[in-house]
Design a protein around this motif. Sequence first.
Motif, mmCIF file in Angstrom:
data_model
loop_
_atom_site.group_PDB
_atom_site.id
_atom_site.type_symbol
_atom_site.label_atom_id
_atom_site.label_comp_id
_atom_site.label_asym_id
_atom_site.label_seq_id
_atom_site.Cartn_x
_atom_site.Cartn_y
_atom_site.Cartn_z
ATOM 1 N N LEU A 183 25.044 8.540 3.826
ATOM 2 C CA LEU A 183 24.138 8.279 5.123
ATOM 3 C C LEU A 183 23.314 9.333 5.024
ATOM 4 C CD1 LEU A 183 26.784 6.778 7.554
ATOM 5 C CD2 LEU A 183 24.849 5.525 6.687
ATOM 6 N N THR A 184 23.524 10.464 5.194
ATOM 7 C CA THR A 184 22.540 11.895 5.199
ATOM 8 C C THR A 184 21.431 11.569 4.142
ATOM 9 O OG1 THR A 184 24.413 13.188 5.876
ATOM 10 C CG2 THR A 184 22.325 14.090 5.023
ATOM 11 N N ILE A 185 21.688 11.118 3.128
ATOM 12 C CA ILE A 185 20.386 10.804 2.087
ATOM 13 C C ILE A 185 19.593 9.691 2.519
ATOM 14 C CG2 ILE A 185 19.947 10.183 -0.263
ATOM 15 C CD1 ILE A 185 22.557 11.668 -0.994
ATOM 16 N N ILE A 186 20.156 8.635 3.055
ATOM 17 C CA ILE A 186 19.429 7.594 3.388
ATOM 18 C C ILE A 186 18.625 7.893 4.877
ATOM 19 C CG2 ILE A 186 19.617 5.037 4.514
ATOM 20 C CD1 ILE A 186 21.999 4.765 2.540
ATOM 21 N N PHE A 187 19.325 8.465 5.575
ATOM 22 C CA PHE A 187 18.615 8.922 6.835
ATOM 23 C C PHE A 187 17.353 9.847 6.645
ATOM 24 C CE2 PHE A 187 22.562 7.913 9.888
ATOM 25 C CZ PHE A 187 22.362 6.691 9.504
ATOM 26 N N ASP A 188 17.586 10.802 5.681
ATOM 27 C CA ASP A 188 16.603 11.639 5.343
ATOM 28 C C ASP A 188 15.362 10.760 4.695
ATOM 29 O OD1 ASP A 188 17.866 13.719 6.105
ATOM 30 O OD2 ASP A 188 18.457 14.544 4.154
ATOM 31 N N GLY A 189 15.556 9.747 3.857
ATOM 32 C CA GLY A 189 14.648 8.784 3.443
ATOM 33 C C GLY A 189 14.026 8.189 4.354
ATOM 34 N N LEU A 190 14.616 7.732 5.804
ATOM 35 C CA LEU A 190 13.953 7.181 6.582
ATOM 36 C C LEU A 190 13.119 7.944 7.640
ATOM 37 C CD1 LEU A 190 16.853 5.027 7.617
ATOM 38 C CD2 LEU A 190 14.898 3.946 6.982
ATOM 39 N N ARG A 191 13.126 9.113 7.541
ATOM 40 C CA ARG A 191 12.927 10.144 8.430
ATOM 41 C C ARG A 191 11.218 10.230 7.892
ATOM 42 N NH1 ARG A 191 18.092 12.378 9.041
ATOM 43 N NH2 ARG A 191 18.721 12.070 11.207
ATOM 44 N N PRO A 192 10.245 10.571 8.656
ATOM 45 C CA PRO A 192 8.901 11.108 8.410
ATOM 46 C C PRO A 192 9.008 12.303 7.562
ATOM 47 C CG PRO A 192 8.907 10.501 10.648
ATOM 48 C CD PRO A 192 10.481 10.683 10.287
ATOM 49 N N SER A 193 8.186 12.189 6.234
ATOM 50 C CA SER A 193 8.276 13.457 5.426
ATOM 51 C C SER A 193 7.641 14.671 6.039
ATOM 52 C CB SER A 193 7.303 12.797 4.168
ATOM 53 O OG SER A 193 6.117 12.714 4.265
ATOM 54 N N ASP A 194 6.577 14.455 6.987
ATOM 55 C CA ASP A 194 6.358 15.653 7.457
ATOM 56 C C ASP A 194 6.953 16.278 8.684
ATOM 57 O OD1 ASP A 194 5.514 13.603 9.382
ATOM 58 O OD2 ASP A 194 3.792 14.165 9.947
ATOM 59 N N ARG A 195 8.178 15.660 8.848
ATOM 60 C CA ARG A 195 9.027 16.035 10.007
ATOM 61 C C ARG A 195 9.562 17.512 9.698
ATOM 62 N NH1 ARG A 195 12.584 13.231 13.776
ATOM 63 N NH2 ARG A 195 14.516 14.515 14.008
ATOM 64 N N SER A 196 9.512 18.243 10.610
ATOM 65 C CA SER A 196 9.920 19.792 10.551
ATOM 66 C C SER A 196 11.225 20.068 10.608
ATOM 67 C CB SER A 196 9.160 20.609 11.528
ATOM 68 O OG SER A 196 9.267 20.156 12.782
#
Length: 196
Positions: A183-196
């Motif tokens: 889930l962590t991997i999937i959620f990281d992929g869903l979040r904007p790439s420029d998220r700090s």
Amino acid sequence: MAQDENRPLRADARRNRARVLLAAEEVFAESGPSASTEEVARRAGVAIGTVFRHFPTKEDLVQAVFAERVQRLVDEAETLSTADDPAAAFFTFFTHLTELSVTKYAFADTLAAVGVDVTAVGRTHPQVVGRLHAAIDTLLTNAQRAGAVRADVRVPEVVTMMIGVSRAAEHAGSDRKLLTRVLTIIFDGLRPSDRS
């Protein structure tokens, strides 16, 4: 085909239908959809004729149980869509949907094993499936507006990921750490790439 759900039922008939559905969900959770209709009737405390009056075939009963599960997901998603934290609401719903696959019987697989077409639920209960997609759309849109989910993600992709992760959850079984990492991997992929 199951009884016409658009026709109002008497109060006692509604109660009996609800008891049958609750008993069927319990029985199917324990033994899978191949469990006997007689056991469902016994657990509901009704005659077998009452079961068949509401659900003329076993497939009708199984699909109704599946639709009830989807309806509960709709209710949860609609409640979460009004939460103060749209990001938490979206990811909470995604996580809960995944956890259901761990705690409940592997329903989709067992439906297929007994010859029940899961996609038929969309045809027999189109309102509930449509409401689920609309509720997911609201959760997604709210999370995107809050900057928590990439703007290019759409509902069909989210639903596909939810189905895939649910299958993964069934595979992971009791390995909660593995499921959390997935889930962590999937959620990281869903979040904007420029998220700090």
